[in-house]
Design a protein around this motif. Structure first.
Motif, PDB file in Angstrom:
ATOM      1  N   ILE A  29       0.865  -1.179   0.000  1.00 39.60           N
ATOM      2  CA  ILE A  29       0.000   0.000   0.000  1.00 39.60           C
ATOM      3  C   ILE A  29       0.906   1.233   0.000  1.00 39.60           C
ATOM      4  CG2 ILE A  29      -1.827   1.270   1.208  1.00 39.60           C
ATOM      5  CD1 ILE A  29      -2.703  -1.539   0.304  1.00 39.60           C
ATOM      6  N   ALA A  30       0.664   2.152  -0.917  1.00 36.04           N
ATOM      7  CA  ALA A  30       1.451   3.387  -0.990  1.00 36.04           C
ATOM      8  C   ALA A  30       0.876   4.440  -0.055  1.00 36.04           C
ATOM      9  CB  ALA A  30       1.455   3.925  -2.414  1.00 36.04           C
ATOM     10  N   ASN A  31       1.710   5.397   0.270  1.00 31.56           N
ATOM     11  CA  ASN A  31       1.313   6.596   0.992  1.00 31.56           C
ATOM     12  C   ASN A  31       1.930   7.755   0.227  1.00 31.56           C
ATOM     13  OD1 ASN A  31       1.863   8.801   3.190  1.00 31.56           O
ATOM     14  ND2 ASN A  31       0.285   7.471   4.037  1.00 31.56           N
ATOM     15  N   ALA A  32       1.386   8.930   0.350  1.00 34.67           N
ATOM     16  CA  ALA A  32       1.927  10.071  -0.393  1.00 34.67           C
ATOM     17  C   ALA A  32       1.658  11.368   0.347  1.00 34.67           C
ATOM     18  CB  ALA A  32       1.311  10.129  -1.791  1.00 34.67           C
ATOM     19  N   GLY A  33       2.445  12.362   0.018  1.00 35.53           N
ATOM     20  CA  GLY A  33       2.259  13.711   0.527  1.00 35.53           C
ATOM     21  C   GLY A  33       2.375  14.690  -0.623  1.00 35.53           C
ATOM     22  N   PHE A  34       1.687  15.807  -0.502  1.00 35.28           N
ATOM     23  CA  PHE A  34       1.620  16.792  -1.572  1.00 35.28           C
ATOM     24  C   PHE A  34       1.790  18.191  -1.013  1.00 35.28           C
ATOM     25  CE2 PHE A  34      -0.790  13.107  -2.656  1.00 35.28           C
ATOM     26  CZ  PHE A  34      -0.524  12.887  -3.998  1.00 35.28           C
ATOM     27  N   HIS A  74      -0.593  11.884 -11.277  1.00 34.52           N
ATOM     28  CA  HIS A  74       0.737  11.305 -11.507  1.00 34.52           C
ATOM     29  C   HIS A  74       1.063  10.259 -10.450  1.00 34.52           C
ATOM     30  CE1 HIS A  74       4.967  11.154 -12.696  1.00 34.52           C
ATOM     31  NE2 HIS A  74       5.194  11.066 -11.400  1.00 34.52           N
ATOM     32  N   VAL A  75       0.821  10.590  -9.191  1.00 38.26           N
ATOM     33  CA  VAL A  75       1.131   9.666  -8.096  1.00 38.26           C
ATOM     34  C   VAL A  75       0.308   8.387  -8.229  1.00 38.26           C
ATOM     35  CG1 VAL A  75       0.822   9.349  -5.600  1.00 38.26           C
ATOM     36  CG2 VAL A  75       2.054  11.347  -6.482  1.00 38.26           C
ATOM     37  N   ILE A  76      -0.952   8.501  -8.576  1.00 36.77           N
ATOM     38  CA  ILE A  76      -1.797   7.313  -8.750  1.00 36.77           C
ATOM     39  C   ILE A  76      -1.222   6.426  -9.858  1.00 36.77           C
ATOM     40  CG2 ILE A  76      -4.058   6.515  -9.562  1.00 36.77           C
ATOM     41  CD1 ILE A  76      -5.222   9.033  -8.085  1.00 36.77           C
ATOM     42  N   ALA A  77      -0.897   7.016 -10.988  1.00 37.88           N
ATOM     43  CA  ALA A  77      -0.357   6.241 -12.106  1.00 37.88           C
ATOM     44  C   ALA A  77       0.993   5.624 -11.750  1.00 37.88           C
ATOM     45  CB  ALA A  77      -0.226   7.126 -13.340  1.00 37.88           C
ATOM     46  N   GLN A  78       1.850   6.395 -11.077  1.00 43.00           N
ATOM     47  CA  GLN A  78       3.167   5.882 -10.724  1.00 43.00           C
ATOM     48  C   GLN A  78       3.065   4.760  -9.692  1.00 43.00           C
ATOM     49  OE1 GLN A  78       6.297   6.971 -12.207  1.00 43.00           O
ATOM     50  NE2 GLN A  78       6.550   4.898 -11.426  1.00 43.00           N
ATOM     51  N   ALA A  79       2.172   4.926  -8.722  1.00 42.27           N
ATOM     52  CA  ALA A  79       1.996   3.877  -7.710  1.00 42.27           C
ATOM     53  C   ALA A  79       1.521   2.577  -8.365  1.00 42.27           C
ATOM     54  CB  ALA A  79       1.014   4.338  -6.635  1.00 42.27           C
ATOM     55  N   THR A  99       2.114   1.656 -11.488  1.00 43.21           N
ATOM     56  CA  THR A  99       3.277   1.142 -12.226  1.00 43.21           C
ATOM     57  C   THR A  99       4.282   0.498 -11.277  1.00 43.21           C
ATOM     58  OG1 THR A  99       3.008   2.781 -13.967  1.00 43.21           O
ATOM     59  CG2 THR A  99       5.208   1.831 -13.720  1.00 43.21           C
ATOM     60  N   ASP A 100       4.434   1.072 -10.088  1.00 42.24           N
ATOM     61  CA  ASP A 100       5.386   0.542  -9.111  1.00 42.24           C
ATOM     62  C   ASP A 100       4.895  -0.724  -8.427  1.00 42.24           C
ATOM     63  OD1 ASP A 100       7.185   2.570  -9.682  1.00 42.24           O
ATOM     64  OD2 ASP A 100       6.692   3.766  -7.898  1.00 42.24           O
ATOM     65  N   GLY A 101       3.670  -1.145  -8.716  1.00 40.88           N
ATOM     66  CA  GLY A 101       3.163  -2.404  -8.186  1.00 40.88           C
ATOM     67  C   GLY A 101       2.375  -2.307  -6.890  1.00 40.88           C
ATOM     68  N   TYR A 102       2.092  -1.093  -6.436  1.00 43.11           N
ATOM     69  CA  TYR A 102       1.242  -0.965  -5.245  1.00 43.11           C
ATOM     70  C   TYR A 102      -0.178  -1.394  -5.585  1.00 43.11           C
ATOM     71  CZ  TYR A 102       4.905   1.878  -3.054  1.00 43.11           C
ATOM     72  OH  TYR A 102       6.072   2.335  -2.504  1.00 43.11           O
ATOM     73  N   ARG A 103      -0.881  -1.903  -4.599  1.00 42.42           N
ATOM     74  CA  ARG A 103      -2.271  -2.336  -4.795  1.00 42.42           C
ATOM     75  C   ARG A 103      -3.274  -1.246  -4.446  1.00 42.42           C
ATOM     76  NH1 ARG A 103      -3.379  -8.019  -4.823  1.00 42.42           N
ATOM     77  NH2 ARG A 103      -5.275  -7.477  -3.708  1.00 42.42           N
ATOM     78  N   ALA A 104      -2.830  -0.249  -3.671  1.00 45.45           N
ATOM     79  CA  ALA A 104      -3.720   0.823  -3.240  1.00 45.45           C
ATOM     80  C   ALA A 104      -2.867   1.976  -2.720  1.00 45.45           C
ATOM     81  CB  ALA A 104      -4.663   0.327  -2.138  1.00 45.45           C
ATOM     82  N   TYR A 149      -8.562   6.296   1.190  1.00 46.13           N
ATOM     83  CA  TYR A 149      -8.036   5.075   0.574  1.00 46.13           C
ATOM     84  C   TYR A 149      -8.556   4.962  -0.859  1.00 46.13           C
ATOM     85  CZ  TYR A 149      -7.332   0.008   0.046  1.00 46.13           C
ATOM     86  OH  TYR A 149      -6.959  -1.227  -0.399  1.00 46.13           O
ATOM     87  N   ARG A 150      -7.682   4.433  -1.718  1.00 44.09           N
ATOM     88  CA  ARG A 150      -8.077   4.173  -3.112  1.00 44.09           C
ATOM     89  C   ARG A 150      -7.376   2.925  -3.608  1.00 44.09           C
ATOM     90  NH1 ARG A 150      -7.078   4.507  -8.520  1.00 44.09           N
ATOM     91  NH2 ARG A 150      -8.433   5.802  -9.808  1.00 44.09           N
TER      92      ARG A 150
END
Length: 162
Positions: free
Chosen positions: A78-83, A101-106, A108-113, A159-160
């Motif tokens: 599961i990814a986390n992010a800050g903006f 961008h973060v959603i698409a990159q996450a 691509t990086d293999g995160y599930r959410a 969560y997404r």
């Protein structure tokens, strides 16, 4: 607007607005008086984390985002992010572009959410943006944030799935 990987050379452009956003005490759970060195260490992520900047045609940094695993080990899927968007450049779609961008990159990086652990409930623009990008509120921490002007307000866990 272009979104690209941040480099240490971007830090002098990021720090002034990051410092001001954190010091305002209305959206970030960081210490309001965080030192520049500590902020740089927290924001400029090392792999598997990432930090990006949104820049305009002349290279001016408009905003920045960072992503990293929300937890270690068995929670690292599961990814986390800050903006952070420079307030002088707000309402130009920078936050939305960074979010997309973060959603698409996450993905691509293999995160599930992606999970945001601490969205200040009174940050109505951010809450509306995340909802428009498919996030849902999955929990509330009552009075989890001491807002500089409003006192104790709720924190949302958003969560997404990817």
């Amino acid at each position: 607007m272009t979104i690209r990987a941040a480099t240490p050379a971007d830090w002098p452009a990021i720090w002034p607005f990051l410092r001001d956003i954190v010091a305002a005490g209305d959206t970030y759970t960081w210490p309001r008086d965080i030192s520049e060195a500590d902020a740089r260490d927290m924001w400029l992520k090392q792999p598997p984390g990432r930090t990006v900047v949104a820049v305009d045609a002349d290279g001016t940094v408009l905003g920045t985002a960072e992503t990293h695993p929300n937890q270690g080990g068995p929670g690292s899927h599961i990814a986390n992010a800050g903006f952070m968007v420079d307030p002088r450049r707000a309402r130009r779609g920078v936050g939305r572009a960074l979010g997309e961008h973060v959603i698409a990159q996450a993905r691509t990086d293999g995160y599930r959410a992606i999970q945001y652990n601490a969205v200040v409930a009174t940050n109505h623009r951010a809450v509306a943006l995340w909802k428009s990008l498919g996030f849902e509120t999955v929990g509330t921490v009552p009075e989890g944030f001491l807002h500089a002007e409003l006192g104790y307000v709720d924190l949302l866990v958003m969560y997404r799935r990817l």
